[in-house]
Design a protein around this motif. Structure first.
Motif, short mmCIF file in Angstrom:
data_model
loop_
_atom_site.label_atom_id
_atom_site.label_comp_id
_atom_site.label_asym_id
_atom_site.label_seq_id
_atom_site.Cartn_x
_atom_site.Cartn_y
_atom_site.Cartn_z
N ILE A 181 -5.96 13.18 14.03
CA ILE A 181 -6.72 12.54 12.96
C ILE A 181 -5.83 11.59 12.16
O ILE A 181 -6.22 10.46 11.82
N LYS A 182 -4.61 12.03 11.87
CA LYS A 182 -3.69 11.14 11.14
C LYS A 182 -3.36 9.91 11.97
O LYS A 182 -3.28 8.80 11.45
N ASN A 183 -3.16 10.12 13.29
CA ASN A 183 -2.87 8.97 14.14
C ASN A 183 -4.04 8.00 14.18
O ASN A 183 -3.84 6.78 14.24
N ALA A 184 -5.25 8.55 14.17
CA ALA A 184 -6.44 7.67 14.17
C ALA A 184 -6.48 6.85 12.90
O ALA A 184 -6.74 5.64 12.93
N ARG A 185 -6.23 7.50 11.81
CA ARG A 185 -6.21 6.79 10.52
C ARG A 185 -5.13 5.71 10.52
O ARG A 185 -5.37 4.57 10.11
N ASP A 186 -3.96 6.06 11.04
CA ASP A 186 -2.85 5.11 11.01
C ASP A 186 -2.98 4.02 12.07
O ASP A 186 -2.28 3.01 12.01
N ALA A 187 -3.84 4.24 13.04
CA ALA A 187 -4.09 3.19 14.04
C ALA A 187 -5.04 2.13 13.48
O ALA A 187 -5.12 1.02 14.01
N GLY A 188 -5.76 2.50 12.41
CA GLY A 188 -6.67 1.53 11.79
C GLY A 188 -8.13 1.87 11.95
O GLY A 188 -9.00 1.02 11.70
N ALA A 189 -8.42 3.09 12.34
CA ALA A 189 -9.83 3.51 12.43
C ALA A 189 -10.41 3.64 11.02
O ALA A 189 -9.70 4.01 10.09
N ASN A 190 -11.69 3.32 10.90
CA ASN A 190 -12.33 3.49 9.60
C ASN A 190 -12.58 4.97 9.29
O ASN A 190 -12.46 5.41 8.16
#
Lengths: 169, 197
Positions: B102-111
């Motif tokens: 989840i953190k990686n998704a956030r840091d990849a730029g997912a909304n």
């Protein structure tokens, strides 16, 4: 993106068509939208049992290949993918137990990917549990309603997901 | 706004998922919400073919999209300054709800991330949240995407209680899966101005 220490930080609002359009008047009210969506899901249920059988067969085939090549990443990936398919749609279609068992098996396969030993018995008992979970008496049962089964599978998962320490490190 | 209505009519929605049945479900749910332009792809190459041919309004992407996954795809879309779809909302769908994912998704730029299996409610409320809580984009040397420092005041349909983490620990890093509430909270991690508070 340039790896430049002098790259300036820019903060801006992008023109976002989704935000503009989605806020227009005239959309389907939330409660009605949820009802409509559920109706679409109900329509899909007519062929879900067939899809479930096919996907179960695909999973069994993948696991059978994995048995011949334990630890091989392509076989692990294929089995994991098939299992994840079951996990991803089970509960949405009302088969919560299928999702639970598939999730547990995915975690075991995940552990194997990073070094946990292959355990045929653990896999077989999850396949059996999946076969049971899709039968009529169990398909609408939630994991909470079969605590012996779920705690047993969790325990199996815990035991077989231990990755041995790497003595070479 | 307690229960805002999301109007999806005429919005071009791209659903990227390797699981054909899951695509049908997502498509059906979106059509139930009123969407009438839903496109589907099963892998990244097809997705980029679609993106190169037309403007997309929102992308719903599975984190396991072949060959490199939804996180890599999100990063690629966000970091390509020549891509006109660079700032589209990206909603990642993930059955792996480990904290690191989840953190990686956030840091990849997912909304935002929605946990699989999805319910109509969880999808609707997150679409509403994206629509009614616009966030600025941040462009830095190491990140391009929606501002990760934001505060969730509450989802339109309300957020239930936080479930306790599961006791099962698998291998070294994976950690327990997160409930949707916990996922949402990770996206609001900086509510007090701290990146991972």
């Amino acid at each position: 993106m340039p790896n430049d220490a002098k790259h300036e930080v820019t903060v801006f609002y992008a023109d976002n068509r989704f935000e503009r359009m989605a806020r227009r008047q005239g959309g389907v009210a939330r409660e009605q939208a949820l009802e409509n969506a559920q109706a679409h899901i109900e329509e899909l249920k007519s062929d879900f049992a067939e899809w479930l059988n096919q996907e179960m067969q695909e999973l069994r085939n993948a696991l059978s290949q994995l048995e011949g090549h334990p630890g091989d990443m392509p076989y692990l990936d294929r089995a994991y993918q098939s299992c994840a398919h079951l996990h991803d749609v089970g509960a949405t279609m009302g088969f919560e137990l299928v999702t639970f068992v598939a999730n547990n098996l995915c975690e075991i396969l995940d552990a194997m990917k990073i070094g946990a030993p292959y355990d045929k018995d653990a896999i077989d008992c999850h396949v059996d549990a999946l076969m049971l979970a899709k039968t009529e008496p169990y398909r609408h049962v939630s994991p909470d309603q079969v605590p012996e089964m779920t705690s047993g599978l969790r325990r199996v998962g815990e035991l077989v997901s231990i990755v041995p320490a790497d003595d070479n490190k | 706004m307690k229960n805002p209505t999301v109007n999806l009519r005429d919005l071009v929605i791209l659903v990227a998922d390797p699981n054909a049945y899951a695509r049908r479900i997502t498509n059906g749910i979106l059509r139930g919400f009123g969407a009438n332009k839903v496109l589907e792809v099963e892998q990244t190459l097809s997705l980029f073919q679609v993106l190169s041919g037309q403007k997309i309004d929102i992308l719903l992407c599975d984190t396991r999209l072949p060959p490199h996954g939804g996180l890599m795809l999100t990063r690629t879309i966000r970091r390509n300054s020549n891509n006109e779809n660079r700032t589209i909302p990206i909603l990642l769908m993930s059955s792996d709800t480990g904290e690191s994912t989840i953190k990686n998704a956030r840091d990849a730029g997912a909304n935002i991330v929605v946990a699989k299996p999805m319910s109509p409610k969880s999808l609707y409320d997150r679409l509403a949240w994206i629509a009614f809580n616009p966030r600025p984009f941040i462009d830095t040397a190491t990140y391009f995407g929606p501002d990760r420092r934001f505060k969730i005041e509450g989802y339109p349909g309300g957020v239930g209680r936080r479930k306790g983490d599961k006791q099962v620990e698998v291998a070294e890093e994976v950690g327990p899966g997160l409930a949707q509430d916990d996922i949402d909270n990770l996206f609001s991690a900086a509510r007090k101005g701290q990146p991972d508070a």
